[in-house]
Design a protein around this motif. Structure first.
Motif, mmCIF file in Angstrom:
data_model
loop_
_atom_site.group_PDB
_atom_site.id
_atom_site.type_symbol
_atom_site.label_atom_id
_atom_site.label_comp_id
_atom_site.label_asym_id
_atom_site.label_seq_id
_atom_site.Cartn_x
_atom_site.Cartn_y
_atom_site.Cartn_z
ATOM 1 N N THR A 53 -0.786 2.559 -3.422
ATOM 2 C CA THR A 53 -2.023 1.932 -3.904
ATOM 3 C C THR A 53 -3.223 2.823 -3.616
ATOM 4 O O THR A 53 -3.394 3.322 -2.502
ATOM 5 C CB THR A 53 -2.218 0.563 -3.234
ATOM 6 O OG1 THR A 53 -1.115 -0.276 -3.577
ATOM 7 C CG2 THR A 53 -3.512 -0.097 -3.702
ATOM 8 N N ARG A 54 -4.050 3.010 -4.656
ATOM 9 C CA ARG A 54 -5.179 3.925 -4.562
ATOM 10 C C ARG A 54 -6.497 3.227 -4.868
ATOM 11 O O ARG A 54 -6.521 2.101 -5.348
ATOM 12 C CB ARG A 54 -4.994 5.087 -5.538
ATOM 13 C CG ARG A 54 -3.748 5.931 -5.307
ATOM 14 C CD ARG A 54 -3.492 6.854 -6.475
ATOM 15 N NE ARG A 54 -3.261 6.106 -7.723
ATOM 16 C CZ ARG A 54 -3.021 6.685 -8.889
ATOM 17 N NH1 ARG A 54 -3.022 7.998 -8.991
ATOM 18 N NH2 ARG A 54 -2.805 5.943 -9.958
ATOM 19 N N LEU A 55 -7.571 3.941 -4.613
ATOM 20 C CA LEU A 55 -8.912 3.444 -4.897
ATOM 21 C C LEU A 55 -9.016 3.061 -6.371
ATOM 22 O O LEU A 55 -8.686 3.855 -7.249
ATOM 23 C CB LEU A 55 -9.937 4.533 -4.561
ATOM 24 C CG LEU A 55 -11.417 4.143 -4.660
ATOM 25 C CD1 LEU A 55 -11.755 3.169 -3.541
ATOM 26 C CD2 LEU A 55 -12.289 5.394 -4.544
ATOM 27 N N GLY A 56 -9.459 1.824 -6.634
ATOM 28 C CA GLY A 56 -9.656 1.369 -8.000
ATOM 29 C C GLY A 56 -8.459 0.696 -8.638
ATOM 30 O O GLY A 56 -8.551 0.231 -9.782
ATOM 31 N N ASP A 57 -7.330 0.620 -7.943
ATOM 32 C CA ASP A 57 -6.134 -0.014 -8.508
ATOM 33 C C ASP A 57 -6.295 -1.524 -8.630
ATOM 34 O O ASP A 57 -7.034 -2.163 -7.867
ATOM 35 C CB ASP A 57 -4.907 0.275 -7.638
ATOM 36 C CG ASP A 57 -4.274 1.626 -7.947
ATOM 37 O OD1 ASP A 57 -4.684 2.259 -8.930
ATOM 38 O OD2 ASP A 57 -3.366 2.029 -7.206
ATOM 39 N N LYS A 89 -7.022 -4.424 -0.240
ATOM 40 C CA LYS A 89 -8.467 -4.212 -0.340
ATOM 41 C C LYS A 89 -8.913 -3.063 0.561
ATOM 42 O O LYS A 89 -9.758 -2.244 0.177
ATOM 43 C CB LYS A 89 -9.209 -5.498 0.027
ATOM 44 C CG LYS A 89 -9.230 -6.552 -1.070
ATOM 45 C CD LYS A 89 -10.128 -6.123 -2.229
ATOM 46 C CE LYS A 89 -10.324 -7.221 -3.248
ATOM 47 N NZ LYS A 89 -11.257 -6.849 -4.327
ATOM 48 N N ALA A 90 -8.320 -2.986 1.748
ATOM 49 C CA ALA A 90 -8.673 -1.904 2.672
ATOM 50 C C ALA A 90 -8.267 -0.552 2.110
ATOM 51 O O ALA A 90 -8.901 0.470 2.401
ATOM 52 C CB ALA A 90 -8.006 -2.132 4.025
ATOM 53 N N ALA A 91 -7.216 -0.533 1.280
ATOM 54 C CA ALA A 91 -6.748 0.707 0.660
ATOM 55 C C ALA A 91 -7.600 1.107 -0.536
ATOM 56 O O ALA A 91 -7.410 2.196 -1.094
ATOM 57 C CB ALA A 91 -5.292 0.563 0.234
ATOM 58 N N GLY A 92 -8.504 0.217 -0.951
ATOM 59 C CA GLY A 92 -9.404 0.549 -2.056
ATOM 60 C C GLY A 92 -9.116 -0.155 -3.362
ATOM 61 O O GLY A 92 -9.700 0.190 -4.393
ATOM 62 N N ALA A 93 -8.196 -1.141 -3.345
ATOM 63 C CA ALA A 93 -7.893 -1.873 -4.579
ATOM 64 C C ALA A 93 -9.165 -2.499 -5.149
ATOM 65 O O ALA A 93 -9.952 -3.103 -4.429
ATOM 66 C CB ALA A 93 -6.851 -2.954 -4.314
ATOM 67 N N LYS A 94 -9.342 -2.332 -6.461
ATOM 68 C CA LYS A 94 -10.519 -2.885 -7.109
ATOM 69 C C LYS A 94 -10.401 -4.392 -7.251
ATOM 70 O O LYS A 94 -11.368 -5.131 -7.023
ATOM 71 C CB LYS A 94 -10.712 -2.241 -8.491
ATOM 72 C CG LYS A 94 -11.946 -2.714 -9.229
ATOM 73 C CD LYS A 94 -12.109 -1.974 -10.550
ATOM 74 C CE LYS A 94 -13.370 -2.426 -11.280
ATOM 75 N NZ LYS A 94 -13.542 -1.690 -12.575
ATOM 76 N N VAL A 117 0.817 -1.209 0.000
ATOM 77 C CA VAL A 117 0.000 0.000 0.000
ATOM 78 C C VAL A 117 0.854 1.266 0.000
ATOM 79 O O VAL A 117 0.797 2.077 -0.927
ATOM 80 C CB VAL A 117 -0.970 0.029 1.207
ATOM 81 C CG1 VAL A 117 -1.767 1.329 1.229
ATOM 82 C CG2 VAL A 117 -1.906 -1.171 1.164
#
Length: 227
Positions: free
Chosen positions: A40-44, A63-68, A35
């Motif tokens: 790592t950003r939302l939707g990555d 996943k908690a960081a927003g990985a798609k 992360v």
């Protein structure tokens, strides 16, 4: 216990079970490598090469960081870990000894490929080449698996032409430990699945043997308890 004046302490909740508390260090590494280091950003789309303890924890962290999407790899003898990776939220868990990784990553990401690839495989000198194959142009590669001095051969021209960035991960900074404690506290049920064995203090040898694979059931996270 002597505490050096420069040490940093991270408080944990009083009711956090010991079998989860001992995961703080490993999870901090996972947070740092999957992360914070690659951003790592939302939707990555994230690919994790290796399904050891830190690889599995990286599933939850990403996943908690927003990985798609999150894809995890392992070997044929890692079926129990690949199954656990899916339970923890991985969108695909790939036995790379029997399945081609690139087509699966392409399918899961809708052809976009991976924004972040984290190499968590120790000793595997071919893993960086695999990371390049599944990365999207402009993606970030993080090498966290030490190769013990074995040379890794990658065409650096490919990195340059595709705009890939290369980062490394060795340990974790203070901020990653803070996030690790928060994740452990907030997702206790998920991380409890990684706890597999508990040994008394007078049987440390048994704990080490379990981690080596010499136990009736496969080990992932082992606790040595004074109780």
């Amino acid at each position: 216990m002597y505490l050096d004046p420069s040490c940093v302490m991270h408080p944990i909740p009083d009711d956090l079970p010991v079998e989860l508390a001992v995961m703080t260090n490993s999870l901090a590494n996972a947070v740092e490598w999957s992360v914070q280091t690659p951003g790592t950003r939302l939707g990555d789309h994230v690919v994790l090469l290796g399904c050891g303890q830190r690889g599995l924890m990286s599933v939850v962290a990403a996943k908690a960081a927003g990985a798609k999407t999150v894809v995890v790899t392992g070997l044929s003898h890692d079926q129990h870990k690949l199954k656990l990776a899916r339970q923890l939220g991985a969108d695909a868990a790939v036995d790379v000894q029997n399945e081609a990784l690139r087509p699966i990553v392409a399918d899961v990401t809708g052809g976009d490929m991976a924004d972040v690839v984290v190499d968590l495989t120790p000793m595997d000198v071919g893993s960086l080449g695999v990371a390049v194959e599944v990365a999207a142009d402009g993606g970030c590669l993080v090498i966290a698996g030490l190769k013990s001095g074995r040379p890794t051969q990658v065409d650096t021209d490919v990195l340059v032409r595709r705009g890939l960035s290369l980062r490394t991960g060795l340990s974790a900074r203070s901020a990653a430990f803070t996030q690790a404690v928060s994740l452990l506290d907030g997702r206790r049920e998920a991380f409890s699945r990684l706890h597999t064995h508990r040994f008394p203090l007078d049987n440390v040898v048994g704990a080490l043997d379990a981690l080596r694979g010499n136990a009736p059931t496969p080990a992932i996270s082992v606790v040595v308890d004074t109780k």
